[in-house]
Structures are given as structure tokens and as C-alpha cells.
Design a protein around this motif. Structure first.
Motif, mmCIF file in Angstrom:
data_model
loop_
_atom_site.group_PDB
_atom_site.id
_atom_site.type_symbol
_atom_site.label_atom_id
_atom_site.label_comp_id
_atom_site.label_asym_id
_atom_site.label_seq_id
_atom_site.Cartn_x
_atom_site.Cartn_y
_atom_site.Cartn_z
ATOM 1 N N LEU A 25 0.816 -1.207 0.000
ATOM 2 C CA LEU A 25 0.000 0.000 0.000
ATOM 3 C C LEU A 25 0.853 1.262 0.000
ATOM 4 N N GLN A 26 2.100 1.149 0.445
ATOM 5 C CA GLN A 26 2.972 2.313 0.492
ATOM 6 C C GLN A 26 3.604 2.621 -0.859
ATOM 7 N N LEU A 27 3.587 1.667 -1.765
ATOM 8 C CA LEU A 27 4.411 1.758 -2.967
ATOM 9 C C LEU A 27 3.655 2.234 -4.197
ATOM 10 N N LYS A 28 4.392 2.938 -5.036
ATOM 11 C CA LYS A 28 3.964 3.272 -6.388
ATOM 12 C C LYS A 28 5.105 2.882 -7.314
ATOM 13 N N VAL A 29 4.778 2.700 -8.582
ATOM 14 C CA VAL A 29 5.797 2.323 -9.539
ATOM 15 C C VAL A 29 6.882 3.389 -9.600
ATOM 16 N N SER A 30 8.128 2.964 -9.744
ATOM 17 C CA SER A 30 9.246 3.897 -9.785
ATOM 18 C C SER A 30 9.422 4.496 -11.176
ATOM 19 N N ASP A 31 10.092 5.633 -11.241
ATOM 20 C CA ASP A 31 10.411 6.236 -12.536
ATOM 21 C C ASP A 31 11.314 5.315 -13.355
ATOM 22 N N THR A 32 12.161 4.540 -12.673
ATOM 23 C CA THR A 32 13.054 3.622 -13.382
ATOM 24 C C THR A 32 12.256 2.560 -14.122
ATOM 25 N N LEU A 33 11.207 2.057 -13.505
ATOM 26 C CA LEU A 33 10.363 1.071 -14.173
ATOM 27 C C LEU A 33 9.596 1.706 -15.321
ATOM 28 N N LYS A 34 9.156 2.954 -15.151
ATOM 29 C CA LYS A 34 8.472 3.641 -16.253
ATOM 30 C C LYS A 34 9.400 3.766 -17.456
ATOM 31 N N GLU A 35 10.645 4.070 -17.200
ATOM 32 C CA GLU A 35 11.608 4.167 -18.294
ATOM 33 C C GLU A 35 11.795 2.817 -18.962
ATOM 34 N N ALA A 36 11.865 1.753 -18.163
ATOM 35 C CA ALA A 36 12.001 0.411 -18.727
ATOM 36 C C ALA A 36 10.783 0.050 -19.575
ATOM 37 N N LEU A 37 9.593 0.433 -19.119
ATOM 38 C CA LEU A 37 8.382 0.177 -19.897
ATOM 39 C C LEU A 37 8.420 0.900 -21.233
ATOM 40 N N ALA A 38 8.866 2.159 -21.205
ATOM 41 C CA ALA A 38 8.958 2.918 -22.453
ATOM 42 C C ALA A 38 9.945 2.267 -23.411
ATOM 43 N N GLU A 39 11.037 1.711 -22.872
ATOM 44 C CA GLU A 39 12.002 1.001 -23.714
ATOM 45 C C GLU A 39 11.384 -0.257 -24.305
ATOM 46 N N GLU A 40 10.647 -0.993 -23.491
ATOM 47 C CA GLU A 40 10.058 -2.248 -23.949
ATOM 48 C C GLU A 40 8.955 -2.022 -24.972
ATOM 49 N N GLU A 41 8.071 -1.113 -24.678
ATOM 50 C CA GLU A 41 6.878 -0.938 -25.497
ATOM 51 C C GLU A 41 7.075 0.080 -26.617
ATOM 52 N N GLY A 42 8.008 1.029 -26.397
ATOM 53 C CA GLY A 42 8.097 2.154 -27.305
ATOM 54 C C GLY A 42 6.954 3.112 -27.031
ATOM 55 N N VAL A 43 7.002 4.280 -27.653
ATOM 56 C CA VAL A 43 5.908 5.246 -27.549
ATOM 57 C C VAL A 43 5.352 5.421 -28.953
#
Length: 207
Positions: free
Chosen positions: A39-57
Motif C-alpha cells: 500500500l505504500q508503494l507506487k511504480v518507480s520512474d526507473t520502471l516507467k523508463e524500462a516500460l517505455a524502452e520495452e513498449e516504445g511510444v
């Protein structure tokens, strides 16, 4: 593409409205060093960057490897979006889709793990999983091994269950690599793209 450049922000959520048993001081707790309640956690900016790398924009609606209309950062187009293959969206729309999808994935992870404490990188890996395959595919019926590992607090077992490599009934190499990356995030907080190619000072690429 840097998630910070894309205008994202992250941080601990306000837990003041949650069950009183969780109303303790988290200010001095670093979730990269200590497991905390999800409940304390939200996704990190590092993971968001990894998602953008994986999926592309992608600003034009396309069909993913399973044939589903997709746009933005791997956003599965829904009827309510009013989009068809070939339609274009704005960059701001792509960011809106991503943030909404991440909130949904975060909620899915919190329902999945219950009160099992997690490191930030473990939470990120599970968010990537739910973001990629959907909450329905991590249900007890479809992912009994993952759920059993969570119920017994078997973190190594959880890591073993992060491989989801098929789309449309076929094994996809991209999903195999993504699963390897997801496991590296979960086990070692290693977010780097395993497909990255290093180039030396003479321009020679390493494989």
C-alpha cells in the motif's frame, strides 16, 4: 526515453485513509533497502523508463503480436477509447493512457500480494507483469504457481513464476527477453535492457 523527461513523478502514496494498522511512520524507511507493505508503494520512474524502452511510444494505433489494437506505451485500445488501427493520438494522450494503465496495474498488484511486504524493485517487477499480461492472467486459476509462492512468502518462487512468453498461442522472443528482464528486476533490482549493445571507442559493437 527517460521517464523523467516524459514528465512522470513517483513517490510514496498518502496512506492516511488506509486501515489504522498501517498508520505508522514510513518517512525513514527506504523501500529499496527494506520490504514494506504494498500500500505504500507506487511504480518507480526507473520502471516507467524500462516500460517505455520495452513498449516504445507509438502514436499511431497498431496491432500487437497477439493482434490486438494498441497505442502509446503498450496501451490496449478499448471500445471506450474510440480508436481504430491507423488512428493517431497526441503525446499527451499517450501519457494519459500510461498513467491510467499504471494505476490499474498497481492496484492489481496490491490485490494480488495482499499484505506480503515487498521491496520497491519487487513491486516494480510485478507491476510490469500485470501491465504486460493483465490482472486476469495472474489470477489463482491461471497462475497457481505465482499465487502459491505469494501465499507462502516464497520470494524465490515468485521470481521463478514471472515468465510469460506467449502471445496468441505462440512463443514470442521479445516476451522471453522481457521476462528475463522482469526476473532481473525482481531478484537484483537490475533494470537494464539485456538487449542493449555496448559500443567501444572504435565503434565496435559487443554481442
Amino acid at each position: 526515453m527517460s521517464a523523467a523527461v516524459m514528465g512522470f513523478s513517483t513517490g510514496a502514496v498518502d496512506i492516511s485513509h488506509f486501515d489504522p494498522q498501517y498508520q505508522i511512520s514510513f518517512e525513514d524507511i527506504d523501500p529499496t533497502q527494506t520490504r514494506v507493505h504494498a500500500l505504500q508503494l507506487k511504480v518507480s520512474d526507473t520502471l516507467k523508463e524500462a516500460l517505455a524502452e520495452e513498449e516504445g511510444v507509438r502514436l499511431t494505433v497498431y496491432r500487437d503480436v497477439a493482434g490486438y489494437p494498441t497505442v502509446g506505451v503498450g496501451h490496449l485500445v478499448r471500445p471506450s477509447d474510440g480508436l481504430r488501427v491507423g488512428d493517431r493520438i497526441t503525446y499527451d494522450q499517450a501519457l494519459h493512457f500510461l498513467e491510467a494503465d499504471l494505476r490499474k496495474a498497481e492496484s492489481g498488484v496490491k490485490r494480488l500480494v495482499g499484505d506480503l511486504p515487498l521491496y520497491q524493485h519487487e513491486f516494480d517487477a510485478l507491476v510490469d507483469l500485470v501491465y504486460n499480461v493483465g490482472e486476469g492472467n495472474v489470477s489463482e486459476r491461471r497462475s497457481p504457481g505465482l499465487n502459491a509462492a505469494i501465499q507462502t512468502a516464497n520470494y524465490d518462487g515468485m521470481a521463478d513464476e514471472l515468465n510469460y512468453t506467449t502471445a496468441g498461442g505462440q512463443v514470442a522472443r521479445g516476451l522471453e527477453i522481457r521476462s528475463e528482464r522482469r526476473q532481473s528486476i525482481f531478484m537484483n533490482a537490475a533494470y537494464e535492457d539485456p538487449r542493449a549493445i555496448e559500443v567501444d571507442t572504435r565503434g565496435r559493437a559487443s554481442i
